[in-house]
Scaffold this motif. Structure first.
Motif, mmCIF file in Angstrom:
data_model
loop_
_atom_site.group_PDB
_atom_site.id
_atom_site.type_symbol
_atom_site.label_atom_id
_atom_site.label_comp_id
_atom_site.label_asym_id
_atom_site.label_seq_id
_atom_site.Cartn_x
_atom_site.Cartn_y
_atom_site.Cartn_z
ATOM 1 N N LEU A 292 60.867 -31.571 77.686
ATOM 2 C CA LEU A 292 60.873 -30.174 77.137
ATOM 3 C C LEU A 292 59.515 -29.562 76.653
ATOM 4 O O LEU A 292 59.440 -28.612 76.760
ATOM 5 C CB LEU A 292 61.693 -30.482 75.857
ATOM 6 C CG LEU A 292 63.290 -31.039 76.108
ATOM 7 C CD1 LEU A 292 64.141 -31.338 74.927
ATOM 8 C CD2 LEU A 292 64.027 -29.760 77.034
ATOM 9 N N THR A 293 58.468 -30.519 76.384
ATOM 10 C CA THR A 293 57.223 -30.028 76.229
ATOM 11 C C THR A 293 56.535 -29.211 77.361
ATOM 12 O O THR A 293 56.145 -28.108 77.341
ATOM 13 C CB THR A 293 56.322 -31.183 76.023
ATOM 14 O OG1 THR A 293 56.604 -31.797 74.400
ATOM 15 C CG2 THR A 293 54.936 -30.766 75.723
ATOM 16 N N TYR A 294 56.675 -30.044 78.596
ATOM 17 C CA TYR A 294 56.398 -29.167 79.530
ATOM 18 C C TYR A 294 57.093 -27.839 79.879
ATOM 19 O O TYR A 294 56.466 -26.847 80.205
ATOM 20 C CB TYR A 294 56.404 -30.042 81.088
ATOM 21 C CG TYR A 294 55.174 -30.977 81.257
ATOM 22 C CD1 TYR A 294 54.377 -30.826 82.191
ATOM 23 C CD2 TYR A 294 55.028 -32.059 80.398
ATOM 24 C CE1 TYR A 294 53.129 -31.303 82.128
ATOM 25 C CE2 TYR A 294 53.976 -32.854 80.663
ATOM 26 C CZ TYR A 294 52.940 -32.770 81.521
ATOM 27 O OH TYR A 294 51.836 -33.423 81.517
ATOM 28 N N ASN A 327 53.961 -29.790 67.140
ATOM 29 C CA ASN A 327 55.390 -30.240 67.518
ATOM 30 C C ASN A 327 55.780 -30.686 68.915
ATOM 31 O O ASN A 327 56.833 -30.493 69.436
ATOM 32 C CB ASN A 327 56.553 -29.180 67.014
ATOM 33 C CG ASN A 327 56.600 -29.350 65.503
ATOM 34 O OD1 ASN A 327 57.151 -29.847 64.734
ATOM 35 N ND2 ASN A 327 55.763 -28.072 64.987
ATOM 36 N N VAL A 328 54.588 -30.890 69.671
ATOM 37 C CA VAL A 328 54.778 -31.275 71.273
ATOM 38 C C VAL A 328 54.096 -32.734 71.371
ATOM 39 O O VAL A 328 53.075 -32.716 70.852
ATOM 40 C CB VAL A 328 54.736 -30.101 72.193
ATOM 41 C CG1 VAL A 328 55.369 -28.985 71.955
ATOM 42 C CG2 VAL A 328 52.979 -29.788 72.191
ATOM 43 N N LEU A 329 54.426 -33.284 72.378
ATOM 44 C CA LEU A 329 53.765 -34.619 72.832
ATOM 45 C C LEU A 329 52.393 -33.785 73.654
ATOM 46 O O LEU A 329 52.589 -32.654 74.434
ATOM 47 C CB LEU A 329 54.498 -35.261 73.911
ATOM 48 C CG LEU A 329 55.596 -36.148 73.267
ATOM 49 C CD1 LEU A 329 56.408 -36.643 74.337
ATOM 50 C CD2 LEU A 329 55.075 -37.282 72.227
ATOM 51 N N THR A 330 51.306 -34.222 73.461
ATOM 52 C CA THR A 330 50.197 -33.673 74.236
ATOM 53 C C THR A 330 49.470 -34.838 75.277
ATOM 54 O O THR A 330 49.542 -35.706 74.873
ATOM 55 C CB THR A 330 49.095 -33.395 73.019
ATOM 56 O OG1 THR A 330 48.589 -34.342 72.226
ATOM 57 C CG2 THR A 330 49.488 -32.220 72.214
ATOM 58 N N ASP A 331 49.126 -33.986 76.221
ATOM 59 C CA ASP A 331 48.155 -34.988 77.049
ATOM 60 C C ASP A 331 47.159 -33.977 77.768
ATOM 61 O O ASP A 331 47.174 -32.762 77.287
ATOM 62 C CB ASP A 331 49.209 -35.245 78.366
ATOM 63 C CG ASP A 331 49.817 -34.463 79.094
ATOM 64 O OD1 ASP A 331 49.546 -33.238 79.046
ATOM 65 O OD2 ASP A 331 51.072 -34.600 79.743
ATOM 66 N N ALA A 332 46.591 -34.359 78.828
ATOM 67 C CA ALA A 332 45.434 -33.440 79.259
ATOM 68 C C ALA A 332 45.922 -32.109 79.775
ATOM 69 O O ALA A 332 45.455 -30.962 79.496
ATOM 70 C CB ALA A 332 44.566 -34.307 80.291
ATOM 71 N N PHE A 333 46.967 -32.127 80.567
ATOM 72 C CA PHE A 333 47.552 -30.787 80.842
ATOM 73 C C PHE A 333 48.222 -29.887 79.865
ATOM 74 O O PHE A 333 47.680 -28.926 79.787
ATOM 75 C CB PHE A 333 48.835 -31.099 81.930
ATOM 76 C CG PHE A 333 49.442 -29.765 82.407
ATOM 77 C CD1 PHE A 333 48.896 -29.183 83.299
ATOM 78 C CD2 PHE A 333 50.479 -29.455 81.735
ATOM 79 C CE1 PHE A 333 49.491 -27.849 83.715
ATOM 80 C CE2 PHE A 333 51.325 -28.425 82.207
ATOM 81 C CZ PHE A 333 50.855 -27.689 83.293
ATOM 82 N N ILE A 334 48.835 -30.496 78.901
ATOM 83 C CA ILE A 334 49.242 -29.689 77.862
ATOM 84 C C ILE A 334 47.925 -28.951 76.937
ATOM 85 O O ILE A 334 48.203 -27.848 76.647
ATOM 86 C CB ILE A 334 50.314 -30.386 76.770
ATOM 87 C CG1 ILE A 334 51.388 -31.034 77.618
ATOM 88 C CG2 ILE A 334 50.667 -29.770 75.712
ATOM 89 C CD1 ILE A 334 52.632 -29.991 78.189
ATOM 90 N N SER A 335 47.134 -29.866 76.826
ATOM 91 C CA SER A 335 45.865 -29.563 75.726
ATOM 92 C C SER A 335 45.421 -28.491 76.657
ATOM 93 O O SER A 335 45.025 -27.420 76.012
ATOM 94 C CB SER A 335 44.905 -30.523 75.556
ATOM 95 O OG SER A 335 45.602 -31.629 75.034
#
Length: 516
Positions: A292-294, A327-335
């Motif tokens: 859902l984050t993506y 309110n989302v999970l973060t990783d390199a792409f999301i950041s």
């Protein structure tokens, strides 16, 4: 015990193939709110499954419907009957009196008001009745279907509620089950021929797991969300999916929610503010869900672009990005994506401020963008332009020292390749000189500043014009004092800035004639 994997019901894929399909979750009551958000401590937890369904739906006829059929079954079932006999009586009664027509998209009210059912509502009603009579039961889920079983002594009896004739003590085998799915067009003949019965069985049939009443309720929320989404009732669909995921987080629900997000955010008839509210609702389920984050982040760019078309939405966009970030999970792409959206937002803020002449606000916002993307050459160029404009505006309102320190700092940081900095530096010098009277007594103030401007940008058209005026005035004052040689020297100095200025050339001719 029978092989439960082989006992998948005939309508395996109906719940996925036939459906076209931080704001707070809307609940129909405080009871539903406490039930969904704190299931283990809710007073509704102990209710039979279908009563839980009723407590979380808006149907008005549910309680009387439930009690009527419970009373009717009490008159048919004897205490001395075995659990198997009781369950079979319930099964037959329900198909004679309650489950009159199967519909894929049936919801709770359809069963209580029109006697129309699907696998979820029928299974829920059946296990509720078995629970009322103390019969041990189990609910099972497959990738796209649910069914039940009851325990009789040491035997588990499978109950398929969508098969009126042979659904009690239901049995099947792989070949006949898959053939039924092909006949129902739930699996294509090409897929069966390509993959073979064994692979299709492993992919779609053998994934049977036991679930609780809580999880069954969440499946009902999931189904209701898909139905609402197909009718473009997106806000309600988001609410129902949020409830489903709170009760039963799983990949299937995440993919369904992702689908709803996609069709709603890509709906061109939906206004940006409505999409904003939907995205805000989605934040209820993204905290621990990467799918859902993506999905959210991928749709966020277009929404932000639409919102930023209107100045009144600027604060809204800033708040939205902060809520997403929290309110989302973060990783390199999301950041990286969120960083990109922040840069875009600050750039639009800066552009809007520049258009309104608010140069300081423009400068502050472009600095925020550049801090997030320091290697962005286009941002650098825009920052230099905005800062130069701000400096010249400061000089125009008389803040010469502040203007000068601002542009000098910019020139020190970007020493080459940006003519606009040189133009701004010269302009600030000239602006400051305008307030100094052009008299002989001020020559020591005027001339060094003109020389500085000349060293920065000798071809500046404004410098040429202004310097010609300055040297003409100073020279004429010397002429009036009969200091002709001094006047000539001033004219010659002035011609260094503008060798073709007609006024200075005329002055020089006049002075030479006097000296001769």
């Amino acid at each position: 015990m029978k092989n439960l994997g082989l006992l998948l019901l005939v309508l395996l894929f109906f719940s996925t193939t036939d459906v076209s399909a931080q704001g707070q979750i809307n609940f129909i009551s405080d009871s539903e709110r406490s039930f969904v958000t704190d299931y283990e401590n809710s007073s509704l937890r102990g209710l039979p499954s279908f009563k839980q369904f009723l407590a979380t739906s808006e149907t008005n006829s549910g309680e009387s419907f439930y009690s009527t059929h419970l009373v009717a079954l009490r008159s048919k079932i004897r205490d001395r009957d075995s659990d198997k006999k009781k369950a079979e009586t319930i099964f037959k009664y329900l198909h004679d009196e309650v489950f009159l027509q199967y519909e894929l998209n049936a919801v709770v009210s359809d069963l209580s008001e029109r006697w129309t059912y699907n696998c979820v509502t029928a299974t829920s009603f059946f296990v509720s009745m078995t629970e009322e009579f103390g019969i041990p039961f189990q609910i099972y889920e497959t990738p796209a279907h649910v069914y039940a079983s009851i325990r009789h002594r040491n035997e588990e009896i499978i109950v398929e509620l969508t098969a009126p004739k042979d659904g009690f003590d239901f049995g099947s085998n792989m070949e006949s089950l898959l053939q039924t799915l092909v006949d129902s067009k739930l699996i294509s003949r090409d897929e069966l021929a390509e993959k073979g019965a064994e692979q299709l069985y492993q992919e779609y049939v053998a994934k049977t797991i036991p679930i609780s009443k809580k999880q069954l309720l969440s499946i009902q929320y999931h189904n209701d969300a898909l139905i609402k989404a197909s009718g473009e009732n997106y806000a309600e669909a988001y609410d129902q999916m949020n409830k489903a995921i709170k009760l039963y987080p799983n990949d299937t629900f995440s993919e369904a929610f992702k689908y709803i997000v996609t069709i709603s955010q890509l709906n061109f008839t939906l206004e940006a503010d409505k999409k904003y509210l939907l995205i805000s609702k989605l934040l209820e389920s993204t905290k621990n869900d990467s799918t859902l984050t993506y999905s959210l982040v991928n749709h966020l760019g277009e929404l932000i672009e639409d919102l930023l078309k209107f100045e009144e939405n600027f604060d809204l966009v800033n708040e939205l990005l902060q809520n997403v970030e929290n309110n989302v999970l973060t990783d390199a792409f999301i950041s990286s994506k969120l960083n990109e959206y922040y840069v875009y937002m600050y750039t639009v803020f800066a552009q809007n401020s520049s258009l309104k002449g608010e140069t300081l606000e423009a400068k502050r916002n472009i600095e925020k963008a550049l801090a997030l993307s320091p290697e962005n050459s286009r941002l650098t160029t825009y920052y230099i332009s905005v800062t130069s404009n701000h400096a010249t505006k400061l000089s125009q309102i008389g803040l010469f020292e502040t203007a000068r320190s601002t542009i000098d700092e910019l020139a020190a940081n970007y020493p080459a390749g940006y003519p606009i900095i040189k133009e701004a530096r010269v302009q600030i010098i000239l602006d400051a000189l305008v307030s100094i009277p052009m008299v002989i007594e001020n020559e020591s103030k005027l001339v060094p500043e003109l020389e500085l401007a000349y060293s920065i940008q000798p071809d500046n058209i404004y410098l040429k014009s202004f310097s010609a005026t300055v040297f003409h005035e100073l020279a004429m004052q010397q002429v009036r004092r009969s200091n002709y040689q001094k006047a000539k020297n001033l004219i010659l100095d002035g011609l260094k800035y503008n060798s073709s200025d007609p006024t200075l050339l005329s002055d020089l001719k006049l002075i030479n004639e006097i000296l001769e």
